[in-house]
Motif scaffolding. Structure first.
Motif, short mmCIF file in Angstrom:
data_model
loop_
_atom_site.label_atom_id
_atom_site.label_comp_id
_atom_site.label_asym_id
_atom_site.label_seq_id
_atom_site.Cartn_x
_atom_site.Cartn_y
_atom_site.Cartn_z
N GLN A 37 0.78 -1.30 0.06
CA GLN A 37 -0.02 0.07 0.09
C GLN A 37 0.82 1.36 -0.11
OE1 GLN A 37 -2.63 -0.21 3.45
NE2 GLN A 37 -3.76 -2.17 2.43
N ALA A 38 1.91 1.21 0.73
CA ALA A 38 2.92 2.45 0.78
C ALA A 38 3.50 2.50 -0.31
CB ALA A 38 3.87 2.15 1.93
N ALA A 39 4.11 1.41 -1.20
CA ALA A 39 4.48 1.48 -2.49
C ALA A 39 3.52 2.12 -3.59
CB ALA A 39 4.81 0.22 -2.85
N GLN A 40 2.34 1.74 -3.41
CA GLN A 40 1.22 2.22 -4.15
C GLN A 40 0.89 3.91 -3.99
OE1 GLN A 40 -0.29 1.34 -6.82
NE2 GLN A 40 -2.18 2.48 -7.07
N ALA A 41 1.16 4.13 -2.72
CA ALA A 41 0.86 5.61 -2.51
C ALA A 41 2.06 6.36 -2.96
CB ALA A 41 0.82 5.58 -0.96
N TYR A 42 3.38 5.76 -3.13
CA TYR A 42 4.38 6.44 -3.46
C TYR A 42 4.11 6.72 -5.19
CZ TYR A 42 9.34 7.69 -4.92
OH TYR A 42 10.47 8.50 -5.37
N VAL A 46 4.24 10.29 -6.97
CA VAL A 46 4.82 10.53 -8.29
C VAL A 46 4.13 10.95 -9.55
CG1 VAL A 46 6.66 9.61 -10.06
CG2 VAL A 46 6.90 9.16 -7.59
N ILE A 47 3.38 10.36 -9.78
CA ILE A 47 2.29 10.76 -10.98
C ILE A 47 1.73 11.89 -10.81
CG2 ILE A 47 0.46 9.81 -12.22
CD1 ILE A 47 1.14 6.94 -11.78
N ALA A 48 1.16 12.06 -9.60
CA ALA A 48 0.35 13.36 -9.25
C ALA A 48 1.33 14.48 -9.34
CB ALA A 48 -0.01 13.29 -7.89
N ARG A 49 2.67 14.30 -8.72
CA ARG A 49 3.59 15.26 -8.67
C ARG A 49 4.23 15.55 -10.24
NH1 ARG A 49 8.07 16.01 -4.23
NH2 ARG A 49 6.11 15.82 -2.83
N TYR A 50 4.55 14.67 -10.92
CA TYR A 50 5.29 15.01 -12.06
C TYR A 50 4.38 14.64 -13.53
CZ TYR A 50 8.89 15.02 -8.58
OH TYR A 50 9.74 14.94 -7.46
N GLY A 51 3.27 14.03 -13.35
CA GLY A 51 2.55 13.88 -14.32
C GLY A 51 1.76 15.21 -15.00
N PHE A 52 2.12 16.12 -14.40
CA PHE A 52 1.54 17.67 -15.14
C PHE A 52 2.97 18.41 -15.12
CE2 PHE A 52 -2.28 15.65 -13.62
CZ PHE A 52 -3.28 16.21 -14.40
N THR A 53 2.80 19.37 -16.02
CA THR A 53 3.94 20.45 -16.04
C THR A 53 3.39 21.65 -16.29
OG1 THR A 53 5.82 20.93 -16.98
CG2 THR A 53 4.37 20.19 -18.65
N ARG A 54 3.91 22.89 -15.86
CA ARG A 54 3.55 24.12 -16.34
C ARG A 54 4.20 24.51 -17.67
NH1 ARG A 54 0.54 27.04 -13.06
NH2 ARG A 54 0.32 26.10 -10.98
N VAL A 55 3.42 25.37 -18.58
CA VAL A 55 4.15 25.76 -19.75
C VAL A 55 4.03 27.33 -19.57
CG1 VAL A 55 3.65 26.25 -22.17
CG2 VAL A 55 3.49 23.85 -21.07
N TYR A 134 9.47 13.14 -17.21
CA TYR A 134 8.80 12.33 -17.98
C TYR A 134 9.52 10.90 -17.49
CZ TYR A 134 6.65 10.26 -22.23
OH TYR A 134 5.87 9.44 -22.85
N VAL A 135 10.81 10.91 -17.43
CA VAL A 135 11.47 9.76 -16.93
C VAL A 135 10.64 9.13 -15.71
CG1 VAL A 135 13.61 8.74 -16.29
CG2 VAL A 135 13.70 10.09 -18.41
N ALA A 136 10.71 10.08 -14.65
CA ALA A 136 9.79 9.64 -13.49
C ALA A 136 8.57 9.12 -13.53
CB ALA A 136 10.04 10.94 -12.63
N LEU A 137 7.91 9.67 -14.61
CA LEU A 137 6.40 9.36 -14.70
C LEU A 137 6.37 8.11 -15.50
CD1 LEU A 137 3.30 10.25 -14.73
CD2 LEU A 137 3.82 11.25 -17.19
N GLN A 138 7.39 7.81 -16.39
CA GLN A 138 7.33 6.35 -17.12
C GLN A 138 7.79 5.34 -16.23
OE1 GLN A 138 7.36 5.93 -20.95
NE2 GLN A 138 5.65 7.58 -20.29
N ALA A 139 8.61 5.62 -15.19
CA ALA A 139 8.94 4.63 -14.31
C ALA A 139 7.94 4.22 -13.14
CB ALA A 139 10.13 5.06 -13.50
N PRO A 148 11.54 5.41 -9.52
CA PRO A 148 12.07 6.57 -9.89
C PRO A 148 12.15 7.62 -8.43
CG PRO A 148 9.81 6.63 -10.13
CD PRO A 148 9.93 5.17 -9.61
N ILE A 149 13.08 8.12 -8.31
CA ILE A 149 13.61 9.32 -7.19
C ILE A 149 14.02 10.48 -7.85
CG2 ILE A 149 14.83 9.66 -5.11
CD1 ILE A 149 15.26 6.42 -4.83
N MET A 150 13.02 11.47 -7.75
CA MET A 150 13.17 12.81 -8.34
C MET A 150 13.74 13.70 -7.10
SD MET A 150 12.62 14.52 -11.21
CE MET A 150 12.53 16.27 -11.82
N VAL A 151 14.93 14.37 -7.49
CA VAL A 151 15.53 15.42 -6.59
C VAL A 151 15.58 16.55 -7.13
CG1 VAL A 151 17.32 15.78 -5.01
CG2 VAL A 151 16.77 13.48 -5.42
N THR A 152 14.73 17.58 -6.70
CA THR A 152 14.86 19.16 -7.35
C THR A 152 15.96 19.71 -6.11
OG1 THR A 152 12.54 19.25 -7.72
CG2 THR A 152 13.68 20.93 -7.69
#
Length: 727
Positions: A37-42, A46-55, A134-139, A148-152
């Motif tokens: 469940q924790a894995a699914q939440a992560y 990731v999808i919620a955070r990186y599935g959208f972008t600002r133009v 996009y790489v994070a989303l694909q993973a 995927p581990i995305m670090v800003t």
């Protein structure tokens, strides 16, 4: 069992150490289901955070998969290329980078097991962050077999342990003791770690050095996991051992099309119209040059989206592009950068770029050696009211580095060789300098370059940037008049066209009528040249110039432009061409309106000029047909006094079928005598086609500039075109 990579990894890790962790934690009482469940939440985070972008320019985020366009990666860095200055300049003025090095599709390279370590460089707005997202989303969607581990990097306090910072992301999803879980992921090579924006880590207090040290240690410690780092192309001289350093390439035209198609999404009509305007029209070549990066292509799409056309005043779009690079892009992402030239306002930066651009463009220079450009920057800084202490070339070099890294206005095209990011930017800043310094004579100096294609965009931008461009057009017309005044033949042609236009009873602006009659004179000139010593090349040159005249008539809003399809084709069988032309003229002569702009009298005269060139055996039948159309036309012309060419046609002898060589020679002499009387010109054949072309192209170009300019009286400026130089 969850059908995702993260869930699979979580289950696998549970079997390795999860049970032991639960026993040691005691109070956690975790089981495999709760772990998943924790894995699914992560994954969902990731999808919620990186599935959208600002133009840039759009208020709301958009789905990343709806806009992402795969990039190319160059395996050879621009700044390491070894080229001479001339080679770089040649590439630059073609409005495109050389793009040396092998090109790889970014996603293919990243998913290649042989490329576990990539240090990815790119220009501002080139798509570095979008690529990692996009790489994070694909993973996260299971399409890449890694967690995927995305670090800003700008969000990371470098004084804090990097692994603790990463583990926080898993803590949020309620992983038990997230740090050991993350560490096990990294040790066993199950992760892809995406470090974004090394250039966004402040230089102050050596924070970037601290970040680099931790990143190196991290990559060494967890060498089994994949690791990517992005950075602006000019922001670092750092080397990451065991990393392959690559560079994001500019968009190809195919990628530009794909990105723009995605941008317009479910608006196919807008996309089709944009595609026609942006990719197919020659005048938008400078815009296509800007659109080589996602950031600026988005800006171009946004500008088109609002009005479904590109505003004639392109300078506004260039200004927005510069503004986006200088401040908007970082501001939209809440980035504050260290800068050695932070005391320079945006206005001062534009002054700096304008001075450098104009001085270089005037000298025909596009490429700068690093020390040369640094020296120019230092000289500008010393002229400021409160210059920094001890401004020298080293300070100039530091400022150059900051400009290239933070804004991308200057780009290192090859080792120690810089240009403006785009030729369009150099042209824009040159025009800006001319406008700001008009009082010191920059407009007068600009006029020396009329007819020089290299200066075309600078003229257009200058006209656009002036608050009142009337003085610009006064100088432009004066230069055209000077061009005509030095050519007696051209001056006489202009004088005839002006006289006829004054007498024409047509409700059209005088400049347009002059353009039509000038077209007539050039048509006659071309056909006379064709008959004199068979000078076909000279005739073709005049025909080309004649077409500029009819283009002027169209651009001056003549309601009924002439039909060039009726012209006799000088390159094909003359007998067939004349036969078709006479048949057409007979049909039109029956309904001749007598309008001064009706080309029937011209067409009949052109036949009279060319007919004596036919072989003797072909003449009888054509002579009778010419007599037929001449007779019909004379009936219509008898009561009309102010029709061009009227008197020539009225005085010509009517050809007969039994004429021999001498009669046709006399007929040809009669045509030429009539032309001499009508035009008051000694020899059409002496017309300087090169000077004529410069004059007509210049007149057309004045109208192009007028389309972009703000002026008090637009009609008055148009009225000056094609007038005799003495008037």
């Amino acid at each position: 069992m969850l059908n995702t990579t993260i869930a699979t990894a979580a289950a696998w890790l549970w079997s390795q150490y999860g049970d032991d962790l639960a026993k040691r934690a005691g109070k956690w009482l975790w089981d495999q289901a709760r772990w998943e469940q924790a894995a699914q939440a992560y994954r969902e985070a990731v999808i919620a955070r990186y599935g959208f972008t600002r133009v840039l320019g759009r208020p709301d985020p958009i789905p990343l998969e709806g806009i992402f366009t795969d990039l190319f990666i160059l395996d050879r860095l621009t700044a390491t290329r070894r080229y001479d200055r001339e080679s770089v300049a040649e590439s630059f003025v073609r409005r495109g980078g050389r793009g040396d090095g092998k090109r790889h599709h970014a996603l293919r390279l990243i998913t290649d097991p042989d490329h576990q370590r990539l240090f990815i460089l790119g220009k501002p707005g080139a798509g570095k962050t979008t690529l990692l997202r996009y790489v994070a989303l694909q993973a996260a969607q299971g399409k890449i077999d890694k967690v995927p581990i995305m670090v800003t990097l700008r969000d990371w306090d470098v004084e804090r342990d990097l692994l603790d910072f990463i583990a926080r992301e898993f803590d949020i999803c309620r992983f038990p003791q997230a740090r050991p879980f993350v560490e096990r992921l990294l040790q066993d090579g199950r992760a892809i770690v995406l470090f974004d924006g090394l250039d966004e880590v402040p230089l102050a207090e050596e924070r970037r050095k601290m970040a680099i040290r931790q990143l190196r240690d991290f990559a060494d410690r967890y060498h089994s996991s994949q690791c990517l780092i992005t950075c602006r192309i000019a922001a670092t001289d750092y080397v990451f051992e065991r990393f392959k350093t690559v560079e994001l390439a500019d968009f190809t035209e195919e990628q530009m099309r794909a990105y723009a198609r995605h941008w317009f999404g479910n608006q196919p009509r807008k996309w089709k119209r944009f595609s026609r305007e942006f990719f197919e029209k020659k005048e938008h070549a400078p815009l296509r040059e800007l659109g080589r990066t996602p950031l600026l292509l988005s800006l171009i799409c946004l500008a088109f989206d609002e009005t479904q056309e590109f505003a004639p005043r392109r300078a506004e779009l260039y200004e927005e592009a510069v503004d986006a690079l200088l401040k908007k892009w970082d501001a939209s992402r809440e980035i504050r950068r260290d800068t050695i030239y932070k005391d320079l306002t945006v206005g001062r930066k534009r002054q700096l770029f304008s001075r450098i651009a104009a001085e270089a463009f005037d000298a025909g220079q596009y490429v700068f050696r690093k020390r040369e450009l640094a020296s120019k920057i230092a000289a500008f800084l010393r002229r400021l009211p409160h210059p920094p202490d001890e401004v020298d070339e080293d300070v100039g070099a530091d400022v150059l580095q900051a400009i290239a890294a933070q804004h991308g206005i200057f780009v290192e095209q090859a080792h120690a060789l810089y240009t403006f990011a785009h030729l369009t930017f150099q042209e824009y800043f040159t025009a800006r300098y001319i406008v700001q310094n008009a009082a010191s004579g920059t407009l007068d100096r600009l006029m020396a370059h009329i007819g020089d294609d290299r200066w075309r965009e600078v003229f257009l931008l200058t006209a656009s940037l002036l608050d009142d461009a009337t003085p610009f057009f006064d100088r432009f017309q004066y230069a055209l008049d000077a061009l005509a005044a030095k050519d007696k033949v051209l001056s006489r042609l202009l004088a005839w066209a002006a006289r006829e236009a004054e007498q024409a009873a047509v409700d059209v602006n005088q400049a347009a009528v002059r353009a039509v009659y000038f077209y007539w004179t050039l048509s006659i000139t071309a056909y006379l040249a064709r008959t004199h010593d068979l000078d076909l090349a000279h005739a073709r040159a005049i025909i080309g110039n004649r077409n500029f005249a009819i283009a002027l008539a169209r651009d001056l809003n003549l309601a009924r432009p002439l039909d060039l399809a009726r012209d006799i084709d000088l390159d094909r069988d003359l007998d067939l061409s004349l036969n078709f032309a006479i048949a057409s003229a007979i049909a039109r002569a029956r309904t001749y309106s007598g309008s001064g702009l009706d080309s029937t009298p011209l067409d009949v005269l052109l036949m009279a000029i060319l007919l004596p060139m036919l072989p003797q055996g072909k003449l009888p039948s054509r002579a009778l047909r010419l007599t037929e159309v001449l007779t019909m036309l004379r009936e219509q012309l008898r009561e009309r006094e102010h029709v061009p060419l009227r008197q020539i046609l009225m005085d010509l002898p009517l050809p007969r079928a039994n004429w021999g060589h001498e009669e046709w020679r006399d007929f040809d002499a009669a045509v030429r005598k009539g032309l001499q009387r009508e035009f008051d010109i000694e020899s059409f054949e002496t017309l300087d086609t090169k000077n004529l072309r410069n004059y007509l192209e210049g007149s057309l170009f004045l109208l192009d500039c007028l389309e972009e300019a703000a002026v008090e009286d637009r009609a008055a400026i148009k009225a000056q075109l094609l007038r005799p130089p003495s008037s």
